[in-house]
Enzyme design. Structure first.
Site, mmCIF file in Angstrom:
data_model
loop_
_atom_site.group_PDB
_atom_site.id
_atom_site.type_symbol
_atom_site.label_atom_id
_atom_site.label_comp_id
_atom_site.label_asym_id
_atom_site.label_seq_id
_atom_site.Cartn_x
_atom_site.Cartn_y
_atom_site.Cartn_z
ATOM 1 N N PHE A 145 0.847 -1.186 0.000
ATOM 2 C CA PHE A 145 0.000 0.000 0.000
ATOM 3 C C PHE A 145 0.885 1.238 0.000
ATOM 4 O O PHE A 145 1.787 1.355 0.830
ATOM 5 C CB PHE A 145 -0.911 0.014 1.235
ATOM 6 C CG PHE A 145 -1.831 1.213 1.263
ATOM 7 C CD1 PHE A 145 -2.880 1.316 0.365
ATOM 8 C CD2 PHE A 145 -1.639 2.230 2.186
ATOM 9 C CE1 PHE A 145 -3.722 2.428 0.375
ATOM 10 C CE2 PHE A 145 -2.479 3.341 2.204
ATOM 11 C CZ PHE A 145 -3.530 3.437 1.291
ATOM 12 N N ASP A 156 9.041 2.213 1.448
ATOM 13 C CA ASP A 156 7.903 2.948 1.987
ATOM 14 C C ASP A 156 7.800 2.554 3.462
ATOM 15 O O ASP A 156 7.295 1.488 3.791
ATOM 16 C CB ASP A 156 6.630 2.582 1.214
ATOM 17 C CG ASP A 156 5.400 3.311 1.755
ATOM 18 O OD1 ASP A 156 5.480 3.856 2.869
ATOM 19 O OD2 ASP A 156 4.364 3.318 1.065
ATOM 20 N N LYS A 163 2.919 9.291 8.570
ATOM 21 C CA LYS A 163 2.181 8.829 9.737
ATOM 22 C C LYS A 163 2.785 9.312 11.067
ATOM 23 O O LYS A 163 2.577 10.452 11.425
ATOM 24 C CB LYS A 163 2.006 7.310 9.688
ATOM 25 C CG LYS A 163 1.038 6.894 8.555
ATOM 26 C CD LYS A 163 0.342 5.565 8.791
ATOM 27 C CE LYS A 163 -0.865 5.420 7.886
ATOM 28 N NZ LYS A 163 -0.609 4.749 6.613
#
Ligand code: PLP
Length: 391
Positions: free
Chosen positions: A124, A210, A239
């Protein structure tokens, strides 16, 4: 727009690992804004950093020098492989910058034919066109037009296909999460990551990690790739970097970023003074030895306890997996149903995940007592699940 499948819970207030809904119900929050509020809700140090900056300066645009950017970039570089940083506002923008940086690198090297980006199934990378094409999950790409040129998907763990990708003369980069988050808490074996580094170096290909979800201490080291003792060329972070304030960052070696010259990229809000103030405060905490030690201690305890529950409730739990406090529990009953049972029967909030998982993503400063409470609540949810499965 109706793009979210939301839980029927109106949130109002948070403190540490606890979250209160408008009707006053208290929940134990093991979602943490999906691995984002790494220091819990309303952390006093972050609140103070935001308040102080709010009275000084909010926004000026990147046509001026923003001292907080230098400070946070220096801190990130001092604790990573990186030499340069670009600040964005979100994870997918950090990924976008990483993809552009990789292609521009080869362009600057006189190899503009190197445009191919290889991603993996189950990954993702956020919801921009670059992000959805890199992850190539059909449920996110369908209906959004033709696939973008030069993006390819490999089967996670297919080493032969990956070898061919490294050997292709038109490959720009591979992109992966060292530990997949949304896809189901799958960790790429450490020896495979080291092998990828060798292959990338041998064939002039860049590695993009990532670490938007698995970075920032989540796995018990500041960066998930540290477990493998190797480094990428480019890394997307977001995040937990802002502890709940929107920030993204693309980190790179100076070499990998050599194509990113004046005018090549930019952002209005990226790296604005508010984000930088909170980011610095959050990074100082999360990168501390005390927090990383706590992650390893609590993760060890949680894993042991959840494995115990897996033995006791084989009709509910298939297996426990993940790394550090990026913990996944694969279930027999539907994970969405289980999330509702945990919420309504045990006042425990957990996140969903691919492969019928629920994820426990508590704040990194969760105490052992709070972890004990989480396990008790998880067991309550398992007990309730059993009654539901029996009917
Ligand atoms: C959440 C996430 C993203 C996207 O971040 P946004 O801030 O939602 O754009 C990208 N990659 C990974 C691994 C993520 O977990």
């Amino acid at each position: 727009m109706g793009v979210y499948n939301r839980a029927p819970l109106e949130v109002e207030r948070g403190q540490g690992i606890r979250l209160w809904s408008r009707d006053g119900t208290e929940y134990l929050d093991c979602v943490s804004g999906i691995s984002t509020n790494a220091l819990g809700h309303a952390n006093p140090k972050l609140v103070e950093a935001l308040k102080v900056q709010a009275e000084k300066l909010w926004h000026v645009s990147n046509i001026f020098k923003i001292p907080g950017q230098d400070a946070l970039a220096d801190a990130l570089c001092a604790r990573s492989f990186a030499e340069v940083v670009f600040f964005a506002n979100s994870g997918t923008e950090a990924v976008e910058c990483a993809l552009k940086t990789a292609r521009k690198y080869h362009h600057a090297n006189g190899q503009p034919e190197r445009i191919d980006i290889f991603g993996f199934d189950g990954s993702f990378h956020g919801r921009t066109y670059g992000g959805i094409n890199a992850a190539a999950n059909p449920s996110y790409t369908e209906g959004f037009g033709p696939p973008m040129q030069g993006f390819h998907q490999l089967k996670w763990g297919d080493k032969d296909a990956l070898r061919a990708a490294f050997e292709s003369p038109t490959t720009a980069a591979v992109i992966l999460e060292p530990v997949q988050g949304e896809g189901g808490c799958r960790a790429t074996p450490e020896e495979d990551l080291r092998w990828m580094r060798e292959m990338a170096d041998a064939h002039g290909v860049l590695i993009i990690f990532d670490e938007v979800q698995c970075g920032m201490g989540r796995t018990g080291k500041l960066w998930a790739h540290e477990w493998a003792g190797m480094t990428p060329d480019i890394m997307a972070v977001a995040k937990a970097l802002g502890g709940g304030f929107p920030i993204g960052a693309c980190l790179a070696t100076a070499e990998a970023a050599k194509g990113m010259t004046t005018g090549a990229h930019g952002s209005t809000f990226g790296g604005n003074p508010l984000a930088m103030a909170v980011g610095q405060a959050a990074f100082a905490e999360v990168s501390s030895e005390a927090i990383l030690q706590n992650v390893n201690d609590v993760a060890g305890y949680l894993k042991q306890q959840l494995n115990g529950l897996a033995e006791q409730y084989p009709d509910v739990i298939v297996e426990v997996r993940g790394k550090g406090l990026l913990m996944g529990v694969k279930l027999k009953p539907n994970n969405r149903d289980f999330m509702g049972w945990a919420r309504d029967e045990a006042r425990l909030l957990v996140a969903g995940g691919g492969d019928n998982l629920v994820r426990l993503l508590p704040p990194l400063n969760i105490t052992l007592d709070e972890a004990r409470e989480a396990v008790e609540k998880f067991e309550t949810a398992c007990k309730f699940a059993r009654t539901q499965l029996a009917t």
